[in-house]
Design an enzyme around this catalytic site. Structure first.
Site, PDB file in Angstrom:
ATOM      1  CB  SER A   1      -7.928   3.750   2.816  1.00 46.10           C
ATOM      2  OG  SER A   1      -7.087   3.144   3.776  1.00 46.10           O
TER       3      SER A   1
ATOM      4  CE  LYS B   1      -3.880   2.025   2.628  1.00 42.35           C
ATOM      5  NZ  LYS B   1      -4.695   1.906   3.849  1.00 42.35           N
TER       6      LYS B   1
ATOM      7  CB  SER C   1      -8.078   0.961   5.811  1.00 44.92           C
ATOM      8  OG  SER C   1      -8.762   2.180   5.787  1.00 44.92           O
TER       9      SER C   1
END
Lengths: 492, 481
Positions: free
Chosen positions: A155, A80, A179
């Site tokens: 996210s 990420k 997330s």
């Protein structure tokens, strides 16, 4: 080998192939780079593909094949984009850090590399991890590989989508209020949020320091175990990381003992907010466990309804402070202004998106004098109550099972309804995050091609039990791993 | 003219003498270093970096807190103080807020010979910020830069209650505070280099007027603290006497112009939005640790001063000068070990030793002279082997060459002339050459005798025994009558 052949692979399967020299790291990396090439214009899971370096590294590994392979040797991993990777962009999905290249590796990245992993690229996310759809990324949203019109969640949407589409065998995400788990649920994969303090935060760009935890997003529960073994354990660079050794699969109880586990079902998580089908799928899964002789008990987490508000206040307060460093002075975006004040103003106006600004304002407000007691302090008290809820509930059972999300992935570009409504998407992932508890989302079925996430929550540092149950449940459910054709519209 | 009461409180920042910074492993030795060379992701506040507390910081701060008789809170933590400034890379300073490491202490000191006491409100730990650089080799003209070498250097902030009633007292209190932190090796206390910084709050009040607090900043020496506060007293007195208001504000001391200047424009109260730093855990100070540090505390300046007064029968003034520098105080006592005449040793140290140190621009620890060498020299003076004047010249050489007194005296053939016959001959010569002075002396001018002694000294290049010279002169002169 063809990518299709990896559909049901675990990390251990890749490991065996490599051990037997049936495939080389270079071949493996090339297969995934090809898959990325094929899928990215539809999915947009990656913000940066580390093509050159990944190939070089794979080539180097191919040329220096060791006798004994470290656990992740030659395995490509997606990261990420809020986790620092040396010499690669770390943008956090923000214009503010569009050109920022971290001079150091996050501890988790360091550990992945030390275990032999090859960093495949950086995945898309909601700006500074604020959001649950990746639509808040400055660089455009990620599409759900299972239905390209829909969100992959967020996210860590890029990480979840890349694993779902098999653009990467596994990925790292970060979970502040859900997330990792929510996008895993939306993409039909496994997402683990470890106990707060289990995994070092050093190098994971802070959104809300007291909540952030990095965690694996994988295709199988088994892989979450493998990754957790690598990334967990004390870190001298993170004061909030627990002084424990890394997680070991030896902590997982035997199947015999797993069968004796008492599963709590919190009644607040099965309210009218939950889409009917989702509730039903979870009940089905619970039924399977019951059929195997697992004892189910209804429990109550009475402060669940207050958790959401408390979370948004605490997380925004911490974020407002954590994001103060993006001021245009030392790195990242700078927009020149008439004077210093003006430069700050212009830089932050242009560098941050709407949601980030909204939360900075919210957080700043709740920390300002005159409001601190009313908002921040009160929210911290609610947080304690939420934690106590779990303590009480976990006295009556060993693990909790809940839906991961109240609804299915929504359509991208859907007029963001009521903001509050959007925030309630996280309603089931937030409470255990506030309590710092390990929680995992696992696919428990499809409805019209869309997956349903089932969440297992455990006591602090009880990943062993949690993963043990998840492994078993995954086996009982026997669902196919996603391998989407990447076409418009529904389809699995 | 109305009578005003002056009320002053101090806020003192001290850099702690740790090797590494407060939250990372970077060196604290930043003076004179090229900008941004002592930095890492942590002290630069790069995305993802996290602070880890250097335990030495807690130890040094505890030492200071205990020496200031503070109550130590059993559990404490760090807060974030949020504000934007280019020298603050994270956009917040890690500091302590409502749970500082020490509260409710006090500090005793002498001011103009009178013993005073200032209460300490609190002492807390915080990190230093960087520095703005407006010129230099690394900057294009017209631009400013940020040097982060100082970012993250540990500080303690010590806040007194408004217990000081004059600029002298404020200065003397600060000097004692500096002495204490230096004694304890908590800080090097260097005001010029900024490792000790002092702000002051000052107000004037009378029976009919409540005081208005003015904060004075930018005072970079003890002298400027005294001058700035004296200026403020006069400025505020004048305003009040003219019936004009004193504004609550921050004023900067201008060392060159000798005035304080209002720092207007920054008047709106800043809201620092303090909250507990979630990157650091609260920490508790164990009783054993506190006791260990307490028992390890060395004798503090005031205790030493009082001991010197009783043990060595020095005056408060003498003792005070000696204890101002721990190394001097130690040097004094070490000298006494070989030559036990405290007053004489004290006199020599505060005059001749200080003069030589100043001339050579050095400190006692770096000087070539040792306590035993000084003792040897003073013994020779005491036994009248050499005169005081000779000893001064010998001491000078001891400072420059590091040689021992006896060696210098022998080499220079400087032994004191105490042969009466020999001296009498010289005295007679001097009397013959100076008839006017002789006449003056005989007509009752005592000063003339001093002049004649000086002439004998000149003749003997200072080697004449002064006492003996004097006696012989008087004797010879009385026979002239």
């Amino acid at each position: 080998m063809k990518i299709e052949e990896f559909k049901d692979f675990t990390i251990q399967d890749y490991h065996h192939l490599l051990e037997e020299k049936k495939i080389s790291p270079l071949e493996l990396v090339n297969i995934f780079l090809e898959r990325i090439e094929e899928g990215e214009d539809k999915i947009h899971a990656f913000l940066f593909v580390n093509e050159e370096k990944a190939k070089n590294e794979a080539r180097e590994k191919t040329d220096n094949w060791p006798e004994e392979l470290p656990p992740l040797w030659g395995l490509p991993v997606a990261i990420k984009d809020n986790i620092c990777t040396q010499g690669m962009p770390t943008t956090c999905g923000s214009k503010m850090l569009e050109n920022f290249v971290s001079p150091y590796d996050a501890t988790v990245v360091e550990r992945l590399k030390a275990a032999g992993a090859i960093i495949l690229g950086k995945t898309n996310m909601d700006e500074f991890a604020m959001g649950s759809s990746t639509e808040n990324s400055t660089f455009g949203p990620t599409h759900n590989p299972l239905d390209l019109r829909r969100t992959p969640g967020g996210s860590s949407g890029g990480s979840a989508a890349s694993v779902c589409a098999l653009e990467a065998p596994c990925a790292l995400g970060s979970d502040t209020g859900g997330s990792v788990r929510q996008p895993a649920a939306f993409c039909g994969v496994v997402g683990l949020r470890p106990t707060y303090g289990r995994v070092p935060r050093y190098g994971v760009v802070g959104l809300a320091s007291s909540l952030d935890q990095a965690g694996p997003i994988t295709r199988k529960v088994e892989d979450a175990i493998t990754i957790l073994e690598v990334i967990s354990g004390k870190d001298s660079r993170d004061s909030t990381c627990a002084p424990y050794p890394p997680f070991s699969r030896n902590e997982i109880p035997s199947l015999e003992d797993i069968r004796k586990i008492k599963v709590g079902v919190p009644r607040e998580y099965f309210s009218s907010r939950v889409e009917k089908v989702i509730g039903e799928k979870i009940q089905e899964a619970l039924g399977k466990l019951k059929g195997e002789g697992v004892e189910l008990v209804e429990v109550s987490l009475p402060h669940t309804d207050y958790a959401l508000e408390a979370y948004y206040i605490v997380a925004s307060a911490e974020a407002s402070s954590n994001l103060a460093r993006y001021d245009g002075v030392m790195y990242g975006l700078r927009v020149e202004g008439e004077d210093l004040q003006d430069m700050y103003f212009e830089t932050r106006t242009l560098g941050f998106g709407k949601e980030v600004k909204r939360r900075i304002i919210l957080g700043t407000y709740s920390l300002s004098s005159g409001h601190y007691d009313e908002y921040y302090l009160k929210s911290m008290k609610v947080r304690t109550l939420v934690r106590k809820d779990f303590e009480e509930a976990l006295k009556q059972c060993n693990l909790l099972i809940t839906p991961t999300t109240p609804s299915f992935p929504f359509f991208l570009g859907e007029e963001t309804q009521d903001l509050y409504e959007r925030y309630t998407d996280d309603i089931f992932t937030i409470p255990s995050a506030l309590a710092g508890l390990p929680s995992l989302s696992l696919n428990c079925g499809y409805e019209g091609g869309l997956p349903v996430g089932l969440q297992i929550i455990g006591g602090p540092f009880e990943e062993g039990k949690l993963l043990g149950l998840a492994l078993w449940l995954e086996k009982l459910l026997a669902l196919p791993s996603p391998f989407p054709e990447l076409k418009e519209g529904r389809g699995q | 003219m109305s009578d005003f009461t002056t009320t002053i409180g101090l806020e003192v920042h001290c850099q702690l003498l740790t090797q590494a910074k407060m939250f990372c492993r970077c060196s604290t030795d930043y003076i004179g270093k090229e900008p941004n060379t002592l930095v890492c992701p942590v002290c630069l506040g790069l995305p993802g970096s996290l602070p880890v507390l250097n335990q030495k910081v807690v130890e040094l701060a505890l030492r200071a807190a205990l020496a200031l008789h503070c109550q130590i809170l059993p559990q404490t933590l760090f807060h974030r103080k949020n504000y934007f400034y280019p020298d603050l890379p994270k956009g917040y300073q890690i500091s302590q807020y409502n749970l500082p490491i020490g509260i409710d202490g006090f500090l005793e000191f002498y001011s103009q010979g009178v013993r005073k006491k200032a209460r300490i409100r609190r002492i807390h730990i915080e990190e230093d910020a960087g520095k703005l650089v407006h010129e230099g080799a690394f900057l294009p003209p017209g631009t400013s830069g940020v040097d982060c070498n100082r970012c993250g250097i540990p500080l303690v902030e010590i806040v007194t209650e408004p217990d000081l009633s004059s600029p002298e007292e404020a200065r003397d209190c600060l000097m004692m505070l500096r002495n204490i932190v230096c004694y304890l090796e908590v800080s090097d206390g260097n005001m010029e280099e900024g490792s000790l910084r002092c702000d002051a709050n000052i107000s004037l009040s009378s029976s009919s007027l409540t005081g208005v607090k003015v904060e004075v900043k930018n005072m970079n020496s003890f002298r400027s603290v005294y001058r700035a506060l004296s200026y403020e007293v006069e400025r505020q007195r004048k305003l009040l006497e003219e019936g004009k208001p004193v504004f609550q504000e921050t004023r900067h001391w201008d060392e060159i112009k000798g005035v304080t200047v209002s720092a207007r424009g920054k008047e709106e109260a800043e809201d620092y939005r303090y909250f507990p730093d979630p990157d650091l855990l609260p920490f508790s100070l164990k009783t054993e640790m506190i006791e260990e540090i307490k028992s390890g505390l060395l004798e503090l300046p005031l205790e030493k001063e009082e001991r010197f007064m009783t043990q060595y029968e020095l005056s408060q003034g003498e003792a005070e000068i000696l204890v101002q520098d721990r190394e001097i105080a130690d040097f004094f006592e070490d000298t006494l070990r070989n030559f036990n005449k405290p007053r004489m040793v004290c006199n020599w140290i505060v005059t001749e030793v200080f003069r030589n140190l100043k001339e050579l621009g050095t400190t006692i620890s770096r000087a070539k002279i040792t306590p035993s060498h000084l003792a040897e020299l003073l013994k020779m003076v005491d036994r009248k082997e050499i005169s005081g004047t000779m000893a001064k010249s010998v001491l000078e050489e001891m400072f420059t060459s590091g040689a021992r007194a006896r060696e210098i005296v022998t080499r220079r053939g400087m032994a004191l002339i105490n042969d009466e016959k020999e001296l009498e001959n010289i005295v007679k010569e001097v009397i013959e050459k100076n008839p006017q002075s002789v006449a003056d002396y005989l007509s009752g001018k005592e000063k003339a005798l001093q002049f004649l002694i000086g002439q004998v000294m000149k003749e003997t290049r200072g080697q004449a025994d002064p006492e003996l010279t004097r006696n012989i002169l008087i004797k010879v002169l009385s026979s002239e009558e």
